[in-house]
Every structure is written in C-alpha cells, then in structure tokens.
Design an enzyme around this catalytic site. Structure first.
Site, PDB file in Angstrom:
ATOM      1  N   SER A 149      58.343  97.084  16.402  1.00  0.00           N
ATOM      2  CA  SER A 149      58.814  96.759  15.055  1.00  0.00           C
ATOM      3  C   SER A 149      57.769  97.212  14.024  1.00  0.00           C
ATOM      4  O   SER A 149      57.398  98.392  14.015  1.00  0.00           O
ATOM      5  CB  SER A 149      59.113  95.252  14.967  1.00  0.00           C
ATOM      6  OG  SER A 149      59.671  94.929  13.728  1.00  0.00           O
ATOM      7  N   ASP A 326      70.697  97.612  16.217  1.00  0.00           N
ATOM      8  CA  ASP A 326      69.625  97.277  15.267  1.00  0.00           C
ATOM      9  C   ASP A 326      70.018  97.749  13.866  1.00  0.00           C
ATOM     10  O   ASP A 326      70.179  98.945  13.627  1.00  0.00           O
ATOM     11  CB  ASP A 326      68.329  97.974  15.719  1.00  0.00           C
ATOM     12  CG  ASP A 326      67.100  97.554  14.921  1.00  0.00           C
ATOM     13  OD1 ASP A 326      67.252  96.989  13.815  1.00  0.00           O
ATOM     14  OD2 ASP A 326      65.981  97.789  15.410  1.00  0.00           O
ATOM     15  N   HIS A 359      67.715  94.214  16.483  1.00  0.00           N
ATOM     16  CA  HIS A 359      66.310  94.566  16.338  1.00  0.00           C
ATOM     17  C   HIS A 359      65.409  93.796  17.303  1.00  0.00           C
ATOM     18  O   HIS A 359      64.437  94.327  17.820  1.00  0.00           O
ATOM     19  CB  HIS A 359      65.871  94.314  14.891  1.00  0.00           C
ATOM     20  CG  HIS A 359      64.456  94.685  14.622  1.00  0.00           C
ATOM     21  ND1 HIS A 359      64.020  95.991  14.684  1.00  0.00           N
ATOM     22  CD2 HIS A 359      63.359  93.939  14.319  1.00  0.00           C
ATOM     23  CE1 HIS A 359      62.713  96.031  14.413  1.00  0.00           C
ATOM     24  NE2 HIS A 359      62.297  94.792  14.190  1.00  0.00           N
TER      25      HIS A 359
END
Lengths: 386, 386
Positions: A149, A326, A359
């Site tokens: 991330s 995501d 995500h």
C-alpha cells in the site's frame, strides 16, 4: 502517545539534523523497527518491509513480543516469508505514532508535542528513514524489499534514493503516484478530522480528542479498503438484532453499519489524528515522475521512465501484485509499476489476483498472497555457503 | 424552504390522510410535478419520470419555466425523449424539499416544520405519491415509466403497486434493492450530517445550518457518483494555482479537491439536510424481495421472483441501462432487473454502457444515453389515430 508502541520495539537514531524533503528538519529523531530471524554471515538474506499508513513495526510474533502481528500469517518460521531462512526487518513509518518520530512526538526544541509544528512529511522522508535502519543494521544489500500500500510508494522512493540497495522487490497494492480518486478520498478523510471541533488546529489531548472526525475518516477508509463484492456475500441486507440496533434517529440498523462502527471504534484512540493527517497527505504528494531525468513533461511517460531507471539500477527481480477489486490503488497502478521496471531491464512481473477483499486483500487473503510471495522469494533464495 | 422550488412547478394534492408504509400518515400533503408536450386524445403517449435523490421536477425547459432543467439534453422537442411526440410528466419525490411535501414542509398539525416529526419515509411512499399524479392527470396507462438511480427503485415499487400501469419501462442505473457497499456510503453521509453540531437533532435554521456536515455528505456523494477512470483523465495530478490554493493547514491543493469543494458549495444550501437524511435512508430500506409471494426465504431468488411478477403483470417491454464504472449501483444490479423482468415474460433487455462517468453518467453522457433511450421509445411508439 507511548501506549501505541508494541513492547519489544527497537530504535535507530536518525542523523541529527535529519533534513526533510519539503524543507525543515528533525532533530534527535528515531525510527522504530523489529526483526525476525538471523542475518546470514554474508548478509545476503535480509528482507525489509515498509508498511501502509497505520501498521506498527510488529508484523508478527517475535521473541521480544509474542503477540500476533499485523501480518502474522505471512511472516514466521515456515511461513511464506520464512524467518528460518530470511532475516526480516519491519520499520514503522517516519511520521507515525507507533515508535518512529512523528507529529505526536515531543519536539526536543520545545519540550511539547510537535503537532502541526512537525515539518511537512513526504514519502521520500520515510524512505530515507528506512534506509537509515538498513544501514544501522549493517546490511549492504537487501535480498528483497517488500512494500504494501503506502509502503509500495515508500519502496519506490527508496529505490530511487539508493539504486541497487535491493536485489528483489515485491510491490503489493502499491502505486507509483497518487491519482485523483484516491486523493479525493484521502482529502475527505482529512477534512473529517479537521472539521471536528476537538481537532482544534492540531492542538488536542486525550480529554478533548477529535474522536468523531477520526471515526468518520476511518469508516471511509474501511469502505475504500474493501469491496462491494466481498460485502454482498458477507453482510447482504442483514439487519442488527433489536438489542444491537441504535435508538438514535438514523442510527445503526444494518450489519454493515455495525461492522464499520466496530472498526472505527477500535482505531480512533489507537492512532494519532495529526500523524494520520501527515501520512495521508504524504501519499497525495508522491509522484515517481519527479525522478525522471530528463523530464519530457508528459506525465505518464515521465513516470514510466523514472520506474525504468529503478529497473536499470541493479534491481534484478520484481513482482507487482494487485487485486481486481481494489478501488483505492487500482490494478492499473501495479501494472504500471511492473511495466516501468521491466522497461529498465528488470525481470519484473505483474500479478493481478482475483481476491474479493479489495485494497486490504493482502491483510486477509493469505491463500492467494502467501504462495505469490513465497514463490517469488524462493526464486530469489541463494543458499548461504555452509 | 420555498426558494428551492422552480417557478412553474405544479401540484397534485395527495389523499388526506396519506398513510405511510412504515406507519404514520401525512395530511394535506402534495406532490410537485411538471409536464411537457400534449397528452394524446387516446392517452397513449404519456411518459412518467421518477428521479434520483436530489433533482426537482424541472427536468427541462418548459413554457412555464424556460431555465434549462437537470435533464435538458434528454428532454424536449426533437430530443431523445421527444416532447413533440410524448407527453412527459416529471415528479419531485415525496420527502424532497423541491415542492413535494417532506421534512422541510410545514406540518399542518403544528404549524412548524416537520423536521424529524416527519413519518419514516419509504421508496414505496414515493411511488404511491407518483401514482397519484398519474391518476390526477387522467392517465390510465403510461406508455413508459423512466426511473433514474433512486428513481429506478421508485419505478419498481410503483410497478408492484399498480401492475400494468406502464406498457414500457426504462430503469437507468437503478437497483432492485440496496446492497451493503451503498448502504455503507449512505450511512456515512448521514453520519456526517448528524455529527454536525448545527444539525441539532434536525432542529436548525438558516443561521445555524449544518453546512459542514452537508458539505462532507455531498463530497462523498460526488466521489461515488463519478469514477476513478474519468478523474484520471480529467484532473490527473494537476495542482491549483497558488492564488486558488488554500492557506489552511491541510487545505485544498489539487484540482480534484477544488472540484469537490465547488460541487459541495453549490449543493449545501440548496437541499434540506433532513430531507436528505430521509430520502437517503429510504434507499437503504428498499428491497424488491419483500414483494415476492410466496417467499422462499432465499434472498436472490425472492428478488428475482418479485421482479418476474412485475414482468408478468402487463409490462410489455423494458430496458435496464447501467454503466461499467458505477460503484454505487453496480452493473450487476441492472442486469438483475432485466433478468428478473424477463423471467416473467417481459421483453426486457440489459444494456451495459462503457461510460467513464460512473453512476452519474446518465446526467452527462448523452452520446450514449440519448440513442439508447430514443431507440427504446421508438420501438414503443404507436402513432395516434389521426
């Protein structure tokens, strides 16, 4: 806010002063980290993990802290990141409140919390702080750099600063630059905190804490970290039992609302609001295209070219993993990373996974992420000389 | 809040009392509407439009109000919904603040605004109010019922209440039931309003208005009404000129943030916060599966079966249009509508469009929506006897 720091956390002092990318400097700053496994005599088995916005350095249980960590299923003896084989370092991001110096830390110049007196924080500052840990541990070259991330951005920044520092790289649900949809979401999260009267320009304490703003920000986070597909199957239209439903007008009624509320309540008092603002904004600012030389002025081309420069500079193998569902760091962004690195000659693969969890899939879908990460590390592994 | 009501708006009084689905009743309530074109002698050319959450009845310029309406490009002489051919009625939703009775209206029993004293509002109440307009205009059968977004839910509710009232139906970016991702988004929007101290349990006035809560809610709306894909092309990473950027800490910096801010500012004082809460929640509650008989208890099957009942009850042709980039009413929901209606024997088609603009594409992508709607209406058109 010392209660946020897991026991067993270790520290590296940063050079003082530590200049920041956008101006200003930190003095007596430090970076929190934890390690697992043993560094090989030749130093060739080191892995560095750089994290998303909120995690601490405690990725998994260790001798000094047996509590499960935030990536427990991925990291440990015999696990996908096998600590019988690898020496693993995880750093807490600079600017966080989990051990590394950040806006919630005491400014040695004033003896009070930095709050908004903390200098502007960039992803690049976090990368340089992570490099300081690698250097302090005597690691001259990482076998693999793993970034999740926000950590995917930090990893790319690190590789531009210290070309060749890593032999391999796994970029998980990361991005080479922030795009407007994610900027909009993060901007709204920051606005929710700033609008809370208790935020008070960053000057709050435990008794006057911007709890409702943090709760809003976190709920919006959780919504964008997961996916509609997952929630259809998980919550559907199930309602709360009458004893759990909210009597407030327009209060909680559906399971999905209660799930968000529980997530938010767990988070709000465990993360400093100013640190949240600083780290969130650092992602908006990040853009690998800044490191393209010469700049052609065409954004996509500049980003590709900056990534190619990383791929040319000693990075041997890379894997960019993304997830179809995501919406925050969409799949095209991981594809861009792999293509850019490959353009520089690196053996870089793009691996799209059909996880339904959006995500945050790397934090939960170990069936898919485990083999993907383990397989890549297997290919990197060179047995140490006996 | 009379300033929200476009000039030229007309009204139908609802039966008094008007009982509400979840209990309670309205007295002396009314529904605002506008019309375009001329009703044919045989009454066979009537189209009813039911809207999304925020629009008024002024869908397009008319003799009584030459200002452009919210669907100006779609509605008028020679346009996709050709008012030289069709008699078009657009109603403002019950519970809104743009002419129809809602929480911002005066309660005749108290002489004060209803505010939270307004009875719980369901999509089904809005549908019955729209039927009252159709009846009052002497229309015995609609040639076509068009529902956009929330209006897609209203349209399905209407068709369960008055089977066969419409010969044709276009369901645009609608849904047969709310799913948890959309519920979560709407719940968070409502929370933003409720957290604003000025909301004050629904008791506010122009001077103490929950502006920041409404701004948050609207920004989150706009983020979910559009798409990441559109914004990448439209805003990229463009920054504001220094004279437009915000000096506040963590203030506006990117174009996309300024776009959201401008959208929110235009909206906040033009829509009543309590009306917003009531209409938003009515969408969460809507579930076509309630109308399945006998109920099998399996949710998907019940929804399909309730849709099939509509398709069996005199609806001849239907078109469910959706957009690939819609994250709020995702494409599968329009496919579900078309499949369900078709299972009942209706000639129902599903039309997925590749618009980049997300949920709101029907308000902007006229190149795609114009021909789709016009083509369907062409097939429905039966010339009136001369």
């Amino acid at each position: 806010m010392t209660e946020f720091i897991p026991p067993g956390t270790r520290y590296v002092d940063l050079p003082s002063p530590f200049p920041m990318k956008r101006g200003g400097e930190l003095r007596q700053a430090r970076v929190a980290y934890e390690t697992w496994g043993t560094l090989a005599a030749d130093g060739g088995n080191a892995i560095l993990i750089v994290t998303g916005l909120s995690p601490d350095a405690h990725a998994a249980a260790s001798d000094s802290n047996p509590e499960p960590g935030w990536w427990e299923a991925m990291l440990g003896p015999g696990k996908p990141i096998d600590t019988d084989r690898w020496f693993v370092v995880c750093v807490n991001s600079l600017g966080s409140c989990k051990g590394s110096t950040g806006p919630a830390s005491i400014d040695p110049a004033s003896g009070r919390r930095y709050a908004l007196g903390f200098p502007e924080l960039s992803i690049e500052d976090g990368a340089r702080a992570a490099v300081a840990v690698v250097d302090a541990l005597g690691i001259t070259r990482l076998a693999c750099l793993i970034g999740n991330s926000m950590g995917g951005m930090t990893a790319l920044a690190l590789l531009t600063q210290r070309p060749g520092l890593a032999r391999g790289h796994i970029n998980i649900s990361g991005a080479a630059r922030a795009l407007p949809f994610s900027i909009a979401i993060r901007s709204l999260q920051r606005e929710a905190i700033r609008l809370d009267p208790n935020w008070n320009g960053g000057d709050y304490d435990e008794d006057s804490y911007p709890e409702s703003g943090m709760r809003m920000a976190r709920k919006l986070g959780v919504i964008t970290y997961r996916s509609a597909l997952e929630w259809d199957g998980r919550f559907g239209r199930v309602r709360l039992d009458s004893d759990r439903a909210d009597d407030e007008p327009f209060g909680l009624e559906f399971e999905v609302e209660s799930y968000l509320e529980a997530h938010a309540r767990r988070f709000v008092r465990r993360f400093d609001p100013n640190c949240y603002l600083y780290l969130s904004r650092s992602m908006d600012w990040f853009d690998i295209a800044e490191y393209c030389s010469p700049r052609c002025g065409e954004h996509d081309a500049d980003a590709r070219s900056a990534l190619a420069a990383i791929g040319r500079a000693g990075l041997e193998k890379a894997l960019a993993i993304g997830v179809h569902t995501d919406i925050l760091f969409p799949l095209q962004q991981q594809e861009e990373i792999a293509e850019g690195l490959r353009a520089g000659g690196c053996d870089a693969r793009f691996l799209p996974l059909p996880s339904p969890q959006g995500h945050d899939a790397f934090l939960v879908d170990f069936e898919r992420f485990g083999p993907a990460v383990a397989g890549f590390l297997d290919e990197l592994h060179v047995p140490s000389p006996a």
